[in-house]
Enzyme design. Structure first.
Site, PDB file in Angstrom:
ATOM      1  N   LYS A  82     -12.941 -16.357 -15.460  1.00 53.13           N
ATOM      2  CA  LYS A  82     -12.603 -15.097 -16.145  1.00 53.13           C
ATOM      3  C   LYS A  82     -12.999 -13.911 -15.275  1.00 53.13           C
ATOM      4  CE  LYS A  82     -13.071 -12.839 -20.687  1.00 53.13           C
ATOM      5  NZ  LYS A  82     -13.643 -12.937 -22.040  1.00 53.13           N
ATOM      6  N   SER A 157     -10.640 -12.568 -26.026  1.00 56.83           N
ATOM      7  CA  SER A 157     -10.261 -11.869 -24.809  1.00 56.83           C
ATOM      8  C   SER A 157     -10.020 -12.789 -23.613  1.00 56.83           C
ATOM      9  CB  SER A 157     -11.364 -10.870 -24.446  1.00 56.83           C
ATOM     10  OG  SER A 157     -12.576 -11.548 -24.147  1.00 56.83           O
ATOM     11  N   SER A 181     -14.121 -14.961 -28.393  1.00 54.75           N
ATOM     12  CA  SER A 181     -13.213 -14.773 -27.255  1.00 54.75           C
ATOM     13  C   SER A 181     -12.970 -16.023 -26.416  1.00 54.75           C
ATOM     14  CB  SER A 181     -13.724 -13.649 -26.347  1.00 54.75           C
ATOM     15  OG  SER A 181     -13.589 -12.414 -26.984  1.00 54.75           O
TER      16      SER A 181
END
Length: 489
Positions: A82, A157, A181
């Site tokens: 990420k 996210s 997330s």
């Protein structure tokens, strides 16, 4: 070996193929990049790639295999990282214009562990800007699309991380989870996503959203991959003041045991009105599987759960407003080109550099912390947070694992909730409680709705009780085939 069949393998199966020399680590990495070239334009899972790093790591793995040396569990397995986790020498943007050209001067602790364990990092995965969002539509660079239906969101996210695994652009991935997330995109994309106990995995080198809630965790196509990657990145870190100086234990030795000794509690409030019929049925069917496996199952009530959304969005935005104050155009990142004085430089840099959702949350958080409102909002939210934790502590005296839908619905259409922030925030209604209390939680595939979109089941256990949680997830996975389904792109 056929490229697609190779990439459909779990990380455990890929490791076996590497050790048996059916494929080399370099060939596996190159096959992954070939797949990326085929589908990435449709998905948008990555902000940038780290091909040189990945291939160098793969070559090192092949040398060790040729020399007959013992390999770490995740060595040679392609991973998506990420893009709010620092990787030395590569861009870390948090999907924000304000960090668009920022190159990290150091490794996050998890990135350092990936290097030490010879894990090829394929690239930096797209996300909602500064991890603020539930749909991955808030990236400053491009939207991420769900591999099962390109017109739908992948969840956020950590949508880029989840979509990359679901689209076979990586075997596993790392994301961060502040209010769901990791679990929400895992649910929407038909894979598994795990948020460990707060403090189990170091946050050093993770760009902070809400420091008391954030936790890094793994994505995978099976629970065994989740366990192996979790054990690779977990552990105490003196660089992180919130890191737990406690042994992680060897979960891989016991998580395949049965669940006959476990007591499950189905959360009444998360199976009530508003839950999609297909989602509700999938969870009810899952409960029957646990009963068939000899576990005890009952319904439980958490009356304070209804306050969790309000509590979360006060605490999270307050911490975000504080954490994002550092992005002012002075030390690093974007700086406006048009400012006549220092104050104008601050305001214009932040106005031009931050997206709408980030600005919204900064304003909400600043308001909650402001003089005259601190006691009414932030202090009261923290008091309620404690009461919610006590509610869960009470239930965990009766059960070992809590069961609920990960989300009341399956993935929704891109753009359908952009004009209604409250509707978007309510997407997290089932997941945020685990962050508020610091407990471990996982989302695993539990079926598909009538439109063919994945349904996720969430399991939550008590703080530091990762083993029964992962054991419960593994036993359900073993009785079903949902994790073996793939999106057809």
């Amino acid at each position: 070996m056929d490229q697609k069949e190779l990439l459909k393998k779990t990380a455990v199966e890929m490791r076996k193929a590497l050790l048996e020399k059916q494929v080399s680590a370099v060939e596996l990495t190159e096959a992954t990049y070939k797949r990326v070239n085929e589908v990435e334009e449709k998905i948008g899972a990555f902000n940038s790639f780290t091909k040189e790093y990945a291939l160098e790591t793969a070559k090192e793995v092949d040398k060790k295999i040729a020399a007959g040396e013992e390999l770490p569990k995740m060595a040679g397995i392609p991973l998506a990282l990420k893009d709010n986790i620092n990787l030395k020498g590569y861009k870390t943007t948090a999907s924000s214009k304000i960090l668009e050209n920022f190159t990290s001067p150091y490794d996050a602790t998890v990135s350092k562990k990936l290097r030490e364990n010879l894990v090829p990092v394929i690239g930096k995965a797209n996300l909602d800007e500064f991890a603020m969002g539930s749909s991955n539509e808030n990236s400053a660079f491009n939207k991420v699309h769900n591999p099962y239906n390109l017109n739908k969101v992948p969840g956020g996210s950590s949508g880029g991380s989840a979509a990359s695994v679901a689209a076979l652009e990586s075997a596993v991935a790392l994301g961060s989870d502040t209010g769901g997330s990791i679990r929400l995109p895992a649910s929407f994309c038909g894979i598994s996503g795990f948020k460990p106990t707060y403090g189990r995995v170091s946050r050093y080198g993770l760009i902070a959203f809400a420091s008391s809630l954030d936790q890094i965790g793994p994505f995978g196509r099976c629970v065994e991959d989740i366990v192996d990657l979790y054990e690779t990145i977990a552990g105490y870190d003196e660089k992180d003041s919130t890191s737990l100086n406690m042994p992680v234990g060897n979960i891989s030795k016991t998580f395949k045991n049965d669940v006959k000794d476990l007591k499950f509690g189905v959360i009444k409030e998360l199976m009530a009105e508003g839950v999609n019929d297909d989602v509700k049925k999938a969870i009810e069917d899952a409960v029957k599987i646990y009963e068939k496996l000899g576990a005890t199952v009952k319904e439980v009530s958490l009356p304070l759960l209804k306050h969790s959304i309000g509590v979360y969005y006060i605490i999270a935005t307050a911490e975000a407003s504080s954490n994002l104050a550092r992005f002012d155009g002075v030390k690093y990142g974007y700086r406006t080109a048009d400012a006549k004085n220092l104050m104008e430089m601050y305001t214009k840099t932040r106005k031009e550099g931050f997206g709408d959702e980030v600005k919204r949350r900064i304003m909400l958080g600043t308001y909650a912390l402001s003089s005259g409102y601190y006691d009414a909002y932030y202090k009261k939210a923290q008091q309620l947070r404690r009461l919610i934790k006590e509610d869960f502590d009470r239930i965990f005296k009766e059960v070992d694992v809590l069961v609920s839908p990960t989300c009341p619905t399956t993935a929704f259409d891109i753009g359908s909730r952009n004009e209604d922030p409250l509707a978007m925030y309510l997407t997290d209604i089932g997941t945020i409680c685990a962050n508020l209390i610091g407990a471990p939680a996982i989302s695993i595939p539990a079926g598909f709705d009538k439109g063919g979109m994945p349904i996720g089941m969430q399991l939550i256990s008590q703080i530091l009780q990762e083993e029964p949680l992962l054991r419960a997830a593994y036993n359900f996975e073993r009785e079903t085939d949902f994790n073996t389904k793939f999106a057809e792109l």
